[in-house]
Enzyme design. Structure first.
Site, PDB file in Angstrom:
ATOM      1  N   ASP A   1      39.071  33.807  43.498  1.00  0.00           N
ATOM      2  CA  ASP A   1      37.706  33.575  43.640  1.00  0.00           C
ATOM      3  C   ASP A   1      37.524  33.103  44.843  1.00  0.00           C
ATOM      4  O   ASP A   1      38.473  32.551  45.597  1.00  0.00           O
ATOM      5  CB  ASP A   1      37.093  32.782  42.538  1.00  0.00           C
ATOM      6  CG  ASP A   1      37.843  31.616  42.234  1.00  0.00           C
ATOM      7  OD1 ASP A   1      38.939  31.397  42.874  1.00  0.00           O
ATOM      8  OD2 ASP A   1      37.836  31.075  41.142  1.00  0.00           O
TER       9      ASP A   1
ATOM     10  N   ASN B   1      35.335  23.057  31.054  1.00  0.00           N
ATOM     11  CA  ASN B   1      34.465  23.652  30.254  1.00  0.00           C
ATOM     12  C   ASN B   1      34.958  25.153  29.443  1.00  0.00           C
ATOM     13  O   ASN B   1      33.981  25.783  29.006  1.00  0.00           O
ATOM     14  CB  ASN B   1      32.932  23.941  30.912  1.00  0.00           C
ATOM     15  CG  ASN B   1      32.993  24.777  32.081  1.00  0.00           C
ATOM     16  OD1 ASN B   1      34.126  25.523  32.454  1.00  0.00           O
ATOM     17  ND2 ASN B   1      32.041  25.186  32.701  1.00  0.00           N
TER      18      ASN B   1
ATOM     19  N   HIS C   1      36.173  27.500  31.443  1.00  0.00           N
ATOM     20  CA  HIS C   1      35.891  28.633  32.288  1.00  0.00           C
ATOM     21  C   HIS C   1      37.320  29.159  32.850  1.00  0.00           C
ATOM     22  O   HIS C   1      38.308  28.210  32.976  1.00  0.00           O
ATOM     23  CB  HIS C   1      35.110  28.444  33.733  1.00  0.00           C
ATOM     24  CG  HIS C   1      35.587  27.382  34.549  1.00  0.00           C
ATOM     25  ND1 HIS C   1      34.874  26.834  35.579  1.00  0.00           N
ATOM     26  CD2 HIS C   1      36.595  27.351  35.259  1.00  0.00           C
ATOM     27  CE1 HIS C   1      35.527  25.886  36.146  1.00  0.00           C
ATOM     28  NE2 HIS C   1      36.707  26.228  36.213  1.00  0.00           N
TER      29      HIS C   1
ATOM     30  N   GLU D   1      31.777  31.243  34.075  1.00  0.00           N
ATOM     31  CA  GLU D   1      31.247  30.198  33.218  1.00  0.00           C
ATOM     32  C   GLU D   1      30.891  30.401  32.004  1.00  0.00           C
ATOM     33  O   GLU D   1      30.897  31.602  31.617  1.00  0.00           O
ATOM     34  CB  GLU D   1      30.045  29.440  34.092  1.00  0.00           C
ATOM     35  CG  GLU D   1      30.252  29.238  35.572  1.00  0.00           C
ATOM     36  CD  GLU D   1      31.018  27.747  35.763  1.00  0.00           C
ATOM     37  OE1 GLU D   1      31.615  27.313  34.795  1.00  0.00           O
ATOM     38  OE2 GLU D   1      30.933  27.343  36.888  1.00  0.00           O
TER      39      GLU D   1
HETATM   40  P1  PGA Z   1      42.020  22.533  38.685  1.00  0.00           P
HETATM   41  O1  PGA Z   1      40.722  23.695  38.335  1.00  0.00           O
HETATM   42  O2  PGA Z   1      43.081  23.231  38.841  1.00  0.00           O
HETATM   43  O3  PGA Z   1      41.647  22.045  39.907  1.00  0.00           O
HETATM   44  O4  PGA Z   1      41.702  21.737  37.603  1.00  0.00           O
HETATM   45  C1  PGA Z   1      41.045  24.804  37.259  1.00  0.00           C
HETATM   46  C2  PGA Z   1      39.996  25.690  37.119  1.00  0.00           C
HETATM   47  O5  PGA Z   1      38.591  25.022  37.224  1.00  0.00           O
HETATM   48  O6  PGA Z   1      39.808  26.813  37.030  1.00  0.00           O
END
Ligand code: PGA
Length: 240
Positions: free
Chosen positions: A67, A135, A137, A142
């Site tokens: 992404d 959450n 995702h 999302e």
């Molecule tokens: P993070 O993000 O590795 O910074 O915890 C993970 C994500 O949101 O997929």
């Protein structure tokens, strides 16, 4: 799903590296799917260390990233293309021409999604690295994203904007939209390696491993993948 519980972040990263190394050793021109965020940084450090100490080469390796923020490109140090160069590509012998990520600055965002989907159809990931959001995702898919989704533009949720704001000067600077691979593009990988650490991920990890398979928890789709390994530290594994 294979679940490996590591005692801490360092052990999680080392175990993740073993999985990655087995893929790049078996196929010198493998397609590796990569992720940004704080979770995989330790894995990337292990890859850099191994490249420097053992000469593991990435010359023929191809990468696809999950992404990118809409509106950002390499000129912004918050962009994911910048992150990948800073945390991995600039420290190994990969050819930048073999690295792929959505173009955050694309004028026609829909055309950019189509370009990326066409590319992914030609480049099935031998392995896809993932983190998980608090959450549930994966990438920027999302809660509520259809399991059949392919690369698309998303409006980020308040929870994700808040989680990511720690990396920006202020919450107002966090882009409100992003390009993301869809869940179908992720599930198309031959192998999935998902990492999680820290107590704030415990609930999401529960949903990933033991919860109902539901679009309300995007990561739960991985229960349907034939070759998915979760490597998780003890804090994130506290509910499973
Ligand atoms: P993070 O993000 O590795 O910074 O915890 C993970 C994500 O949101 O997929």
């Amino acid at each position: 799903m294979k679940v490996i519980i590591a005692k801490d972040y360092d052990e999680m990263s080392k175990k993740a590296f073993e999985v990655m190394k087995s893929v790049v050793s078996a196929n010198k021109s493998a397609v590796i799917g990569l992720a940004t965020g704080s979770t995989p940084i330790g894995l990337y450090k292990e890859m850099i260390k191994d490249h420097k100490e053992n000469g593991t080469s990435y010359k023929e390796i191809k990468t696809v990233n999950l992404d990118e923020y809409a509106g950002l490109d390499y000129s912004s140090d918050q962009s994911y293309v910048y992150f990948m160069r800073d945390n991995l590509f600039d420290h190994i012998d990969i050819d930048l021409k073999n690295t792929n990520i959505e173009n955050g600055k694309a004028k026609d965002r829909q055309a950019e999604c189509e370009r990326y989907n066409a590319l992914l159809e030609k480049m099935q990931q031998d392995i896809q690295v993932l983190g998980i959001g608090s959450n549930g995702h994966i990438a920027f898919n999302e809660p509520g994203t259809p399991f059949g989704s392919v690369t698309h533009i998303v409006d980020l949720t308040e929870s994700t904007i808040k989680d990511n704001s720690r990396l920006f000067k202020s919450i107002d600077e966090v882009p409100r939209q992003a390009f993301t691979m869809g869940l179908k593009n992720i599930m198309n990988a031959k192998k999935i390696l998902i990492l999680a650490n820290g107590a704030n991920k415990a609930k999401a990890v529960y949903g990933l491993v033991k919860g109902e398979v539901t679009e309300g928890v995007p990561a739960s789709v991985l229960q349907l993948h034939p070759d998915c390994t979760l490597i998780v530290d003890e804090a994130a594994a506290s509910l499973i």
